[in-house]
Design an enzyme around this catalytic site. Structure first.
Site, PDB file in Angstrom:
ATOM      1  N   HIS A   1      19.362 -15.749  12.146  1.00 50.72           N
ATOM      2  CA  HIS A   1      20.722 -16.556  11.523  1.00 50.72           C
ATOM      3  C   HIS A   1      20.412 -18.198  11.701  1.00 50.72           C
ATOM      4  CE1 HIS A   1      24.080 -16.131  13.460  1.00 50.72           C
ATOM      5  NE2 HIS A   1      24.417 -16.951  12.533  1.00 50.72           N
TER       6      HIS A   1
HETATM    7  C1  UD1 Z   1      26.836 -20.612   9.925  1.00 51.72           C
HETATM    8  C2  UD1 Z   1      28.056 -21.352  11.341  1.00 51.72           C
HETATM    9  C3  UD1 Z   1      27.382 -20.214  12.653  1.00 51.72           C
HETATM   10  C4  UD1 Z   1      27.609 -19.105  11.887  1.00 51.72           C
HETATM   11  C5  UD1 Z   1      27.079 -18.313  10.626  1.00 51.72           C
HETATM   12  C6  UD1 Z   1      27.344 -17.190  10.401  1.00 51.72           C
HETATM   13  C7  UD1 Z   1      28.296 -23.621  11.765  1.00 51.72           C
HETATM   14  C8  UD1 Z   1      27.431 -24.390  12.637  1.00 51.72           C
HETATM   15  N1  UD1 Z   1      27.536 -22.588  11.304  1.00 51.72           N
HETATM   16  O1  UD1 Z   1      26.242 -20.983  10.026  1.00 51.72           O
HETATM   17  O2  UD1 Z   1      28.073 -20.401  13.579  1.00 51.72           O
HETATM   18  O3  UD1 Z   1      27.453 -18.087  13.424  1.00 51.72           O
HETATM   19  O4  UD1 Z   1      27.893 -19.575   9.483  1.00 51.72           O
HETATM   20  O5  UD1 Z   1      26.531 -16.630   9.047  1.00 51.72           O
HETATM   21  O6  UD1 Z   1      29.489 -23.668  11.260  1.00 51.72           O
HETATM   22  N2  UD1 Z   1      24.853 -19.857   2.030  1.00 51.72           N
HETATM   23  C9  UD1 Z   1      24.596 -18.506   1.321  1.00 51.72           C
HETATM   24  N3  UD1 Z   1      25.690 -17.976   0.363  1.00 51.72           N
HETATM   25  C10 UD1 Z   1      26.955 -18.383   1.575  1.00 51.72           C
HETATM   26  C11 UD1 Z   1      26.946 -18.883   2.773  1.00 51.72           C
HETATM   27  C12 UD1 Z   1      25.472 -19.692   3.262  1.00 51.72           C
HETATM   28  O7  UD1 Z   1      23.480 -18.532   0.398  1.00 51.72           O
HETATM   29  O8  UD1 Z   1      28.159 -18.145   1.203  1.00 51.72           O
HETATM   30  C13 UD1 Z   1      23.632 -20.777   2.654  1.00 51.72           C
HETATM   31  C14 UD1 Z   1      23.759 -21.879   2.369  1.00 51.72           C
HETATM   32  O9  UD1 Z   1      23.660 -22.779   1.458  1.00 51.72           O
HETATM   33  C15 UD1 Z   1      22.636 -22.608   3.241  1.00 51.72           C
HETATM   34  C16 UD1 Z   1      22.566 -21.076   4.804  1.00 51.72           C
HETATM   35  O10 UD1 Z   1      23.234 -20.264   4.080  1.00 51.72           O
HETATM   36  O11 UD1 Z   1      21.454 -22.656   3.322  1.00 51.72           O
HETATM   37  C17 UD1 Z   1      23.069 -21.412   5.848  1.00 51.72           C
HETATM   38  O12 UD1 Z   1      24.829 -21.490   5.847  1.00 51.72           O
HETATM   39  P1  UD1 Z   1      25.285 -22.804   6.872  1.00 51.72           P
HETATM   40  O13 UD1 Z   1      27.086 -22.590   6.125  1.00 51.72           O
HETATM   41  O14 UD1 Z   1      24.976 -23.270   6.038  1.00 51.72           O
HETATM   42  O15 UD1 Z   1      25.540 -21.862   8.122  1.00 51.72           O
HETATM   43  P2  UD1 Z   1      24.785 -20.834   8.522  1.00 51.72           P
HETATM   44  O16 UD1 Z   1      23.630 -20.833   9.104  1.00 51.72           O
HETATM   45  O17 UD1 Z   1      25.908 -19.110   7.623  1.00 51.72           O
END
Ligand code: UD1
Length: 385
Positions: free
Chosen positions: A223
């Site tokens: 991820h």
């Molecule tokens: C975040 C954390 C990371 C952790 C990871 C675990 C930060 C900087 N990063 O990264 O440290 O290891 O979570 O998962 O805080 N999304 C969904 N559904 C959700 C949540 C997110 O579809 O419930 C999508 C978002 O739209 C985005 C992507 O997933 O496009 C990434 O989500 P984001 O919260 O930005 O960061 P993570 O990569 O999950």
């Protein structure tokens, strides 16, 4: 005393669950009331990324949900700060407790100290030394601001000393994630692998899965932006999986939303879901993931939490990163994991070597399932001073 704790994203939930239970236990045993307020920033909001963990780990519903959702880092951090400021004005806690290194951790730490409220950081002192990782920035800022820095291992305590953090703020308490692992081992081990796989397979996969007891499988998660966001890195990893790993091993891949979006963007989604031995799963619940980890021949991951769980469960692990803030999980420290970065040559050679290794559970000092109780005692003591 009133404690307000903050969660935002998936890896926070397994860290807060034992802390809340330890507060409840303390209140019960001491006929006292530590008032506890749980704030969810809403960075993760899907049923599978968030609510499922509250249910599975018996975490009470958040008292307040800031519903921040997705966005750029500045958006997530900025919106969280604005919303959290209102929470602090209303709640007036004595302590704010933050965990881990996600954007919620940083945002709420900054706002807390602007109000001169005491700040406690669980999982302090982790350092990858890699300033391109958003989490490293979050850790540095949070630790600089914290009044209590609770570390999972002695190397992390040393990192803080080297940065000039006063000794009286640093407490080595062990790894709170392992409290959750130990509390949930029994429930996990009894789950049926066939059921986990068939219930969680992503839509569009044509196969049903029949797991034969004792047959081998690998497990993967990916991820981090450094692995997923750039096609030059992500495509060769996928090709390696398709052309080599999945030739001789069933590979389960519970897929993170970030990786799913990228697979679709680069046009590899169909090929991946049409490969019979690469089984894409929706993000799994806590117990389901532990169950698959317990039986895996090998783990390929860029997750910090899984590195720690592999260490205690003994699953041979390839960590697809060039560095780690969790060196105690590496083989040279007795752990189960090896850093392979994202260079295919290196991944390949370690992959074939690691397949020959046996499971080797190891338990770093104080990863004993009782970290949360130590944490509650330390906060109470510090509050008296
Ligand atoms: C975040 C954390 C990371 C952790 C990871 C675990 C930060 C900087 N990063 O990264 O440290 O290891 O979570 O998962 O805080 N999304 C969904 N559904 C959700 C949540 C997110 O579809 O419930 C999508 C978002 O739209 C985005 C992507 O997933 O496009 C990434 O989500 P984001 O919260 O930005 O960061 P993570 O990569 O999950």
């Amino acid at each position: 005393m009133k404690i307000l704790s903050v969660v935002g994203a998936r890896p926070n939930f397994m860290k807060i669950a034992p802390f809340i239970k330890a507060i409840q236990k303390y209140n019960y045993e001491n006929q006292t009331i530590i008032e506890h307020v749980l704030v969810h920033t809403g960075q993760h909001y899907d049923l599978r990324m968030s609510e499922a963990f509250f249910n599975a780990l018996d975490i009470p519903d958040p008292d307040i949900n800031l519903e921040i959702g997705s966005g750029s880092h500045a958006e997530q951090i900025g919106y969280t700060m604005v919303a959290f400021e209102k929470v602090l004005i209303e709640q007036k806690p004595d302590w704010v407790v933050v965990v881990g290194d996600v954007n919620a951790t940083l945002s709420c730490s900054v706002v807390t100290k602007k109000f001169n409220i005491k700040l406690c950081h669980i999982e302090a002192g982790l350092r990858s030394g890699d300033m391109t990782m958003p989490e490293e920035i979050n850790r540095l800022v949070t630790d600089k601001l914290s009044d209590l820095l609770l570390t999972p291992d002695l190397l992390s305590s040393d990192n803080l000393r080297k940065e000039g953090i006063p000794e009286e703020k640093i407490f080595f308490v062990g790894n709170i994630m392992i409290d959750t692992l130990e509390a949930n081992r029994e429930k996990s081990v009894n789950l049926d692998i066939n059921n986990i796989v068939n219930v969680n397979m992503v839509d569009g996969m044509k196969y049903s899965y029949q797991h034969n007891l004792g047959s081998e499988y690998g497990l993967m998660t990916l991820h981090r932006p450094s692995n997923v966001d750039s096609e030059e890195v992500f495509i060769p990893i996928i090709k390696f999986l398709l052309e080599e790993v999945c030739k001789d091993l069933i590979l389960f891949w519970p897929i993170h939303p970030r990786a799913r979006k990228q697979l679709i963007n680069i046009g590899l989604w169909d090929e991946v879901i049409n490969t019979p031995s690469l089984i894409l799963l929706e993000p799994l619940g806590y117990h389901e993931m532990v169950r698959l980890n317990m039986g895996a021949r090998i783990m390929l991951t860029d997750s910090g939490g899984l590195q720690e769980e592999c260490c205690v469960l003994g699953t041979p692990c390839l960590t697809l990163r060039w560095n780690t803030e969790r060196p105690v999980t590496l083989r040279e420290y007795g752990g189960a994991s090896v850093l392979v970065g994202n260079n295919i040559e290196r991944i390949r050679s370690e992959y074939y070597h690691t397949l020959k290794l046996d499971r080797l559970p190891s338990r770093p000092e104080l990863w004993d399932g009782h970290t949360a109780e130590r944490i509650v005692a330390i906060i109470i003591n510090s509050n008296r001073k």
